[in-house]
Design an enzyme around this catalytic site. Structure first.
Site, PDB file in Angstrom:
ATOM      1  CG  PHE A 120      -8.905 -35.252 -17.062  1.00 57.64           C
ATOM      2  CD1 PHE A 120      -9.204 -36.393 -17.796  1.00 57.64           C
ATOM      3  CD2 PHE A 120      -9.934 -34.368 -16.771  1.00 57.64           C
ATOM      4  CE1 PHE A 120     -10.495 -36.633 -18.225  1.00 57.64           C
ATOM      5  CE2 PHE A 120     -11.238 -34.605 -17.209  1.00 57.64           C
ATOM      6  CZ  PHE A 120     -11.508 -35.738 -17.937  1.00 57.64           C
ATOM      7  CD  GLU A 137     -11.976 -25.256 -19.567  1.00 60.05           C
ATOM      8  OE1 GLU A 137     -11.018 -26.002 -19.803  1.00 60.05           O
ATOM      9  OE2 GLU A 137     -13.021 -25.669 -19.048  1.00 60.05           O
ATOM     10  CD  GLN A 157     -20.152 -31.768 -20.201  1.00 66.24           C
ATOM     11  OE1 GLN A 157     -19.444 -32.459 -19.477  1.00 66.24           O
ATOM     12  NE2 GLN A 157     -19.659 -30.825 -20.988  1.00 66.24           N
ATOM     13  CG  PHE A 186     -10.726 -39.646 -22.739  1.00 65.44           C
ATOM     14  CD1 PHE A 186     -10.755 -41.030 -22.780  1.00 65.44           C
ATOM     15  CD2 PHE A 186      -9.934 -39.021 -21.786  1.00 65.44           C
ATOM     16  CE1 PHE A 186     -10.022 -41.787 -21.875  1.00 65.44           C
ATOM     17  CE2 PHE A 186      -9.199 -39.767 -20.874  1.00 65.44           C
ATOM     18  CZ  PHE A 186      -9.237 -41.147 -20.932  1.00 65.44           C
ATOM     19  CG  ASP A 208      -9.767 -29.028 -22.446  1.00 64.80           C
ATOM     20  OD1 ASP A 208     -10.905 -28.605 -22.213  1.00 64.80           O
ATOM     21  OD2 ASP A 208      -9.292 -30.064 -21.936  1.00 64.80           O
TER      22      ASP A 208
HETATM   23  O1  7SA Z   1     -19.612 -27.488 -10.416  1.00 71.29           O
HETATM   24  C1  7SA Z   1     -19.639 -26.379 -11.247  1.00 71.29           C
HETATM   25  C2  7SA Z   1     -19.173 -25.157 -10.486  1.00 71.29           C
HETATM   26  O2  7SA Z   1     -20.055 -24.868  -9.430  1.00 71.29           O
HETATM   27  C3  7SA Z   1     -19.737 -23.615  -8.773  1.00 71.29           C
HETATM   28  O3  7SA Z   1     -20.648 -23.378  -7.755  1.00 71.29           O
HETATM   29  C4  7SA Z   1     -17.777 -25.343  -9.932  1.00 71.29           C
HETATM   30  C5  7SA Z   1     -17.353 -23.990  -9.332  1.00 71.29           C
HETATM   31  O4  7SA Z   1     -16.045 -24.056  -8.805  1.00 71.29           O
HETATM   32  C6  7SA Z   1     -18.324 -23.616  -8.230  1.00 71.29           C
HETATM   33  O5  7SA Z   1     -18.001 -22.323  -7.717  1.00 71.29           O
HETATM   34  O6  7SA Z   1     -16.854 -25.721 -10.974  1.00 71.29           O
HETATM   35  C7  7SA Z   1     -16.233 -26.978 -10.650  1.00 71.29           C
HETATM   36  O7  7SA Z   1     -16.679 -27.972 -11.580  1.00 71.29           O
HETATM   37  C8  7SA Z   1     -16.206 -27.787 -12.912  1.00 71.29           C
HETATM   38  C9  7SA Z   1     -16.846 -28.841 -13.802  1.00 71.29           C
HETATM   39  O8  7SA Z   1     -16.436 -30.117 -13.402  1.00 71.29           O
HETATM   40  C10 7SA Z   1     -14.685 -27.889 -12.900  1.00 71.29           C
HETATM   41  C11 7SA Z   1     -14.164 -26.739 -12.044  1.00 71.29           C
HETATM   42  O9  7SA Z   1     -12.751 -26.821 -11.982  1.00 71.29           O
HETATM   43  C12 7SA Z   1     -14.732 -26.792 -10.646  1.00 71.29           C
HETATM   44  O10 7SA Z   1     -14.400 -25.584 -10.000  1.00 71.29           O
HETATM   45  O11 7SA Z   1     -14.152 -27.732 -14.230  1.00 71.29           O
HETATM   46  C13 7SA Z   1     -13.307 -28.833 -14.584  1.00 71.29           C
HETATM   47  O12 7SA Z   1     -14.086 -29.716 -15.412  1.00 71.29           O
HETATM   48  C14 7SA Z   1     -14.442 -29.212 -16.666  1.00 71.29           C
HETATM   49  C15 7SA Z   1     -15.310 -30.225 -17.383  1.00 71.29           C
HETATM   50  C16 7SA Z   1     -13.195 -28.875 -17.497  1.00 71.29           C
HETATM   51  C17 7SA Z   1     -12.417 -27.818 -16.708  1.00 71.29           C
HETATM   52  O13 7SA Z   1     -11.228 -27.496 -17.409  1.00 71.29           O
HETATM   53  C18 7SA Z   1     -12.078 -28.341 -15.344  1.00 71.29           C
HETATM   54  O14 7SA Z   1     -11.478 -27.333 -14.567  1.00 71.29           O
HETATM   55  N1  7SA Z   1     -13.532 -28.392 -18.836  1.00 71.29           N
HETATM   56  C19 7SA Z   1     -12.752 -28.838 -19.975  1.00 71.29           C
HETATM   57  C20 7SA Z   1     -12.007 -30.128 -19.746  1.00 71.29           C
HETATM   58  C21 7SA Z   1     -12.452 -31.334 -20.197  1.00 71.29           C
HETATM   59  C22 7SA Z   1     -11.553 -32.499 -20.152  1.00 71.29           C
HETATM   60  O15 7SA Z   1     -10.690 -32.389 -21.243  1.00 71.29           O
HETATM   61  C23 7SA Z   1     -13.756 -31.518 -20.863  1.00 71.29           C
HETATM   62  O16 7SA Z   1     -14.456 -32.502 -20.087  1.00 71.29           O
HETATM   63  C24 7SA Z   1     -14.571 -30.208 -20.915  1.00 71.29           C
HETATM   64  O17 7SA Z   1     -15.565 -30.307 -21.920  1.00 71.29           O
HETATM   65  C25 7SA Z   1     -13.636 -29.057 -21.201  1.00 71.29           C
HETATM   66  O18 7SA Z   1     -14.350 -27.863 -21.465  1.00 71.29           O
HETATM   67  O19 7SA Z   1      -8.271 -43.651 -17.552  1.00 71.29           O
HETATM   68  C26 7SA Z   1      -8.865 -42.450 -17.818  1.00 71.29           C
HETATM   69  C27 7SA Z   1     -10.012 -42.214 -16.952  1.00 71.29           C
HETATM   70  C28 7SA Z   1      -9.744 -41.961 -15.544  1.00 71.29           C
HETATM   71  O20 7SA Z   1      -8.654 -41.059 -15.398  1.00 71.29           O
HETATM   72  C29 7SA Z   1     -10.947 -41.336 -14.840  1.00 71.29           C
HETATM   73  O21 7SA Z   1     -10.775 -41.487 -13.445  1.00 71.29           O
HETATM   74  C30 7SA Z   1     -12.243 -41.956 -15.289  1.00 71.29           C
HETATM   75  O22 7SA Z   1     -13.331 -41.345 -14.608  1.00 71.29           O
HETATM   76  C31 7SA Z   1     -11.272 -42.235 -17.498  1.00 71.29           C
HETATM   77  C32 7SA Z   1     -12.440 -41.740 -16.763  1.00 71.29           C
HETATM   78  N2  7SA Z   1     -12.655 -40.346 -17.001  1.00 71.29           N
HETATM   79  C33 7SA Z   1     -13.893 -40.003 -17.674  1.00 71.29           C
HETATM   80  C34 7SA Z   1     -14.655 -38.960 -16.870  1.00 71.29           C
HETATM   81  O23 7SA Z   1     -14.988 -39.528 -15.614  1.00 71.29           O
HETATM   82  C35 7SA Z   1     -15.914 -38.560 -17.589  1.00 71.29           C
HETATM   83  O24 7SA Z   1     -16.558 -37.499 -16.889  1.00 71.29           O
HETATM   84  C36 7SA Z   1     -13.588 -39.387 -19.044  1.00 71.29           C
HETATM   85  C37 7SA Z   1     -12.887 -40.394 -19.944  1.00 71.29           C
HETATM   86  O25 7SA Z   1     -14.771 -38.995 -19.694  1.00 71.29           O
HETATM   87  C38 7SA Z   1     -15.581 -38.055 -18.984  1.00 71.29           C
HETATM   88  O26 7SA Z   1     -14.881 -36.840 -18.874  1.00 71.29           O
HETATM   89  C39 7SA Z   1     -15.458 -35.846 -19.733  1.00 71.29           C
HETATM   90  C40 7SA Z   1     -15.978 -34.669 -18.922  1.00 71.29           C
HETATM   91  O27 7SA Z   1     -17.032 -35.152 -18.075  1.00 71.29           O
HETATM   92  C41 7SA Z   1     -16.530 -33.624 -19.852  1.00 71.29           C
HETATM   93  O28 7SA Z   1     -16.953 -32.491 -19.105  1.00 71.29           O
HETATM   94  C42 7SA Z   1     -14.361 -35.316 -20.673  1.00 71.29           C
HETATM   95  C43 7SA Z   1     -13.807 -36.424 -21.541  1.00 71.29           C
HETATM   96  O29 7SA Z   1     -14.807 -36.964 -22.341  1.00 71.29           O
HETATM   97  O30 7SA Z   1     -14.898 -34.305 -21.512  1.00 71.29           O
HETATM   98  C44 7SA Z   1     -15.456 -33.169 -20.823  1.00 71.29           C
END
Ligand code: 7SA
Ligand code: CA
Ligand code: CA
Length: 555
Positions: free
Chosen positions: A182, A245, A331, A105, A219
């Site tokens: 996202f 990814e 995570q 982020f 990413d």
């Molecule tokens: O559940 C796992 C699997 O189980 C299996 O049984 C499933 C699978 O399908 C199933 O068969 O996988 C699911 O879950 C995965 C994990 O969530 C999903 C996958 O698609 C889904 O199938 O993977 C997604 O999420 C990953 C973390 C991503 C994947 O690309 C994506 O497809 N990985 C990469 C992407 C990011 C983001 O750049 C990084 O996320 C990962 O490290 C990287 O490797 O105003 C802004 C704002 C608002 O828009 C929001 O609404 C608000 O909530 C801010 C806030 N957002 C925050 C997030 O809520 C918070 O979680 C944000 C600012 O910070 C956090 O986001 C983190 C994220 O949590 C973290 O993982 C992000 C930014 O710091 O960095 C990381």
């Protein structure tokens, strides 16, 4: 290496280059023009989820100091964290998770973030490249933290820079985004806007020119068009390594999209076809998570077509799917069960595709020696991203034959296979027998019983060098009269990695069973292999190679 060639090498001691066992780093794209840098890469993921909390502002220094170890461990590339500063902080009380600052982020391209300073990043990249470890930066063009106050990037709203500028953001077809959002989508950039495209193209060029980038990890590629990635790579770093990814299950696609009824393999291969980059093998990950060990054959890296195998980037766990030392255990969205971690590394390090090793497994949780041994087996056999592989059913667990450029491997994981001759012809010797027989690897070629009196197989021998007082940048190595010890060539000597009792240096090295091996301790510069500071005085050390053997020398 045959005995006659070995004799020639000894005679040619003055021409060490003829006996180099170090493998060249092959460059170039695949036959289908995919950017896989020669298909001979072995990648280390150079961080875990919590390093910004475990080593705040110090991670680049740690990577700088670790560079020669990463190289000695056999890695040709390192996946670096996102280099752009990210001062976000978030928590999700419902899920009990929190984080921020990891780079995903980010708020601008300033490199003074929570991993360390711009200057420290340059030092780390220089040390890694200097040690022969390519630097692959994690980049996040899908979104950014637009809310941060003093950003160095300012895209005003309402001019098409953001996803939500164009139309109803909920309307998939009419917004300014050629991919998924996202989370809420308000942070998504419109990578199709010429100014946004140019912003990233210029930054990727900057990372190449000024920060030693040897490639990129893209990413959240579900968030933008794969063609965008191909355009950026063509413009900024055309023949460098790139990997996407794409973590999106078929069921996450809209019902009217072909991916919705396709296989995980087809979905990620399509992304690779359109980006000309390699792609993380989530098809294999899904089988590791939900299938039996015999089902691991259905990963992209096990596909019968080499054009499919060669674009797979295989992994066991990463900073999202796996645990990490520190806060909340990271995570762990999709962690592999502990009981299969060794089998999984044995699999990805002996089979096609480009393997990635997770930092915590290598350097925090004690799998290092095991993984180092597997990397040595992969390198010695010459296993590549496109290597042929055949699977043998009729036995429990997973049994496969892999044809490397130098040797053939047979692997048996959790299997009742008795010996390799049941599935493959040739003379095999045991290269690994771990986890009470659950992990067995055999190989043909060097070290096998080739009639030269070698009794075949490598056994781990404990090496110790005492009183190895060194200057920074120098290390103690073992050099000796077999290929595995560089045939007396300091450039191919083996660095001892355990300095916990410094100035005693220790290490474990695989040597051909049954031989009497002569060797010496040397102090050598890590980066300049020709700079030998000191040879152990006096006669050679000698060891009779057998299971459990150990040997020592002193300066
Ligand atoms: O559940 C796992 C699997 O189980 C299996 O049984 C499933 C699978 O399908 C199933 O068969 O996988 C699911 O879950 C995965 C994990 O969530 C999903 C996958 O698609 C889904 O199938 O993977 C997604 O999420 C990953 C973390 C991503 C994947 O690309 C994506 O497809 N990985 C990469 C992407 C990011 C983001 O750049 C990084 O996320 C990962 O490290 C990287 O490797 O105003 C802004 C704002 C608002 O828009 C929001 O609404 C608000 O909530 C801010 C806030 N957002 C925050 C997030 O809520 C918070 O979680 C944000 C600012 O910070 C956090 O986001 C983190 C994220 O949590 C973290 O993982 C992000 C930014 O710091 O960095 C990381
Ligand atoms: Ca290469
Ligand atoms: Ca997007």
């Amino acid at each position: 290496m045959s005995r006659s060639l070995r004799a020639a090498c000894l005679a040619a001691i003055l021409l060490p280059l003829t006996c180099q066992t170090a493998l060249a780093d092959v460059a170039g794209n695949s036959p289908n023009d995919v950017r896989y840098h020669g298909g001979d890469e072995i990648i280390l993921q150079g961080f875990h989820w919590n390093v910004v909390r475990e080593a705040p502002n110090d991670w680049y220094n740690i990577l700088r100091d670790k560079a020669s170890t990463v190289s000695a461990d056999g890695f040709s590339a390192i996946w670096m964290p996102v280099p752009w500063r990210d001062f976000s902080s978030w928590s999700d009380p419902a899920k009990g998770t929190s984080g921020g600052g990891e780079g995903y982020f980010w708020h601008d391209f300033n490199k003074n973030g929570r991993y360390g300073s711009d200057a420290q990043l340059k030092q780390a990249a220089a040390a890694l490249n200097g040690a022969g470890v390519k630097v692959l930066y994690d980049v996040v063009p899908n979104h950014m933290n637009r809310g941060y106050p003093d950003k160095e990037i300012n895209f005003p709203a309402g001019q098409g820079y953001w996803r939500n500028d164009c139309a109803d953001p909920g309307n998939y077809a009419n917004d300014c985004d050629d991919g998924d959002r996202f989370i809420g989508g308000e942070s998504d950039l419109n990578t199709g806007h010429p100014d946004v495209f140019a912003l990233f193209r210029n930054e990727f060029g900057n990372l190449r020119g000024n920060y030693g980038a040897g490639g990129f990890r893209f990413d959240f590629v579900r968030g933008y068009a794969p063609e965008r990635v191909d355009s950026w790579m063509t413009a900024a770093h055309d023949d460098a390594f790139c990997v996407g990814e794409l973590w999106k299950s078929p069921s996450e696609y809209q019902s009217w999209q072909w991916q919705n009824t396709a296989t995980w393999q087809e979905v990620i291969k399509d992304w690779s076809d359109r980006s000309d980059c390699t792609v993380f093998d989530f098809a294999l990950k899904e089988r590791m998570q939900n299938g039996s060990i015999a089902d691991w054959r259905y990963g992209l890296n096990g596909n019968p077509d080499p054009r499919w195998r060669e674009v797979a980037v295989t992994f066991v766990d990463n900073h999202d799917t796996g645990y990490s030392p520190g806060q909340n255990g990271g995570q762990h969205h999709w962690p592999l069960q502990d009981g299969l971690i060794r089998q999984a590394y044995a699999y990805i390090l002996t089979t096609p595709g480009t393997p990635v090793v997770y930092w915590a497994h290598m350097y925090d949780w004690g799998y290092g020696d095991f993984i180092r041994q597997l990397i040595q087996i992969r390198r010695t056999a010459g296993v590549r991203a496109d290597s042929p592989i055949s699977f043998h059913t009729g036995y429990s667990g997973l049994v496969a034959t892999i044809s490397g450029t130098s040797q053939t491997l047979v692997i048996a994981l959790n299997s009742n296979l008795g010996n390799p001759s049941q599935v493959a012809s040739g003379t095999f010797s045991e290269a690994m027998n771990g986890s009470s027989g659950a992990i067995r690897v055999w190989r043909t070629g060097a070290g096998s019983n080739d009639g030269s009196g070698d009794t075949g197989g490598l056994v781990q021998v404990g090496f110790t060098c005492n009183n190895g007082v060194t200057q920074p940048g120098d290390s103690v190595y073992a050099v000796g009269g077999v290929a595995e010890l560089g045939n007396w060539s300091p450039a191919s000597a083996v660095r001892l990695t355990d300095t916990s009792a410094y100035p005693t240096w220790k290490g474990s090295i695989g040597l051909p069973a049954g031989q009497t091996v002569e060797w010496k301790c040397i102090i050598r510069n890590e980066a300049d292999a020709s700079a030998v500071r000191q040879w152990q005085p006096g006669g050679n050390n000698s060891v009779q190679v057998a299971a459990g053997a150990s040997t020592s020398g002193a300066f």
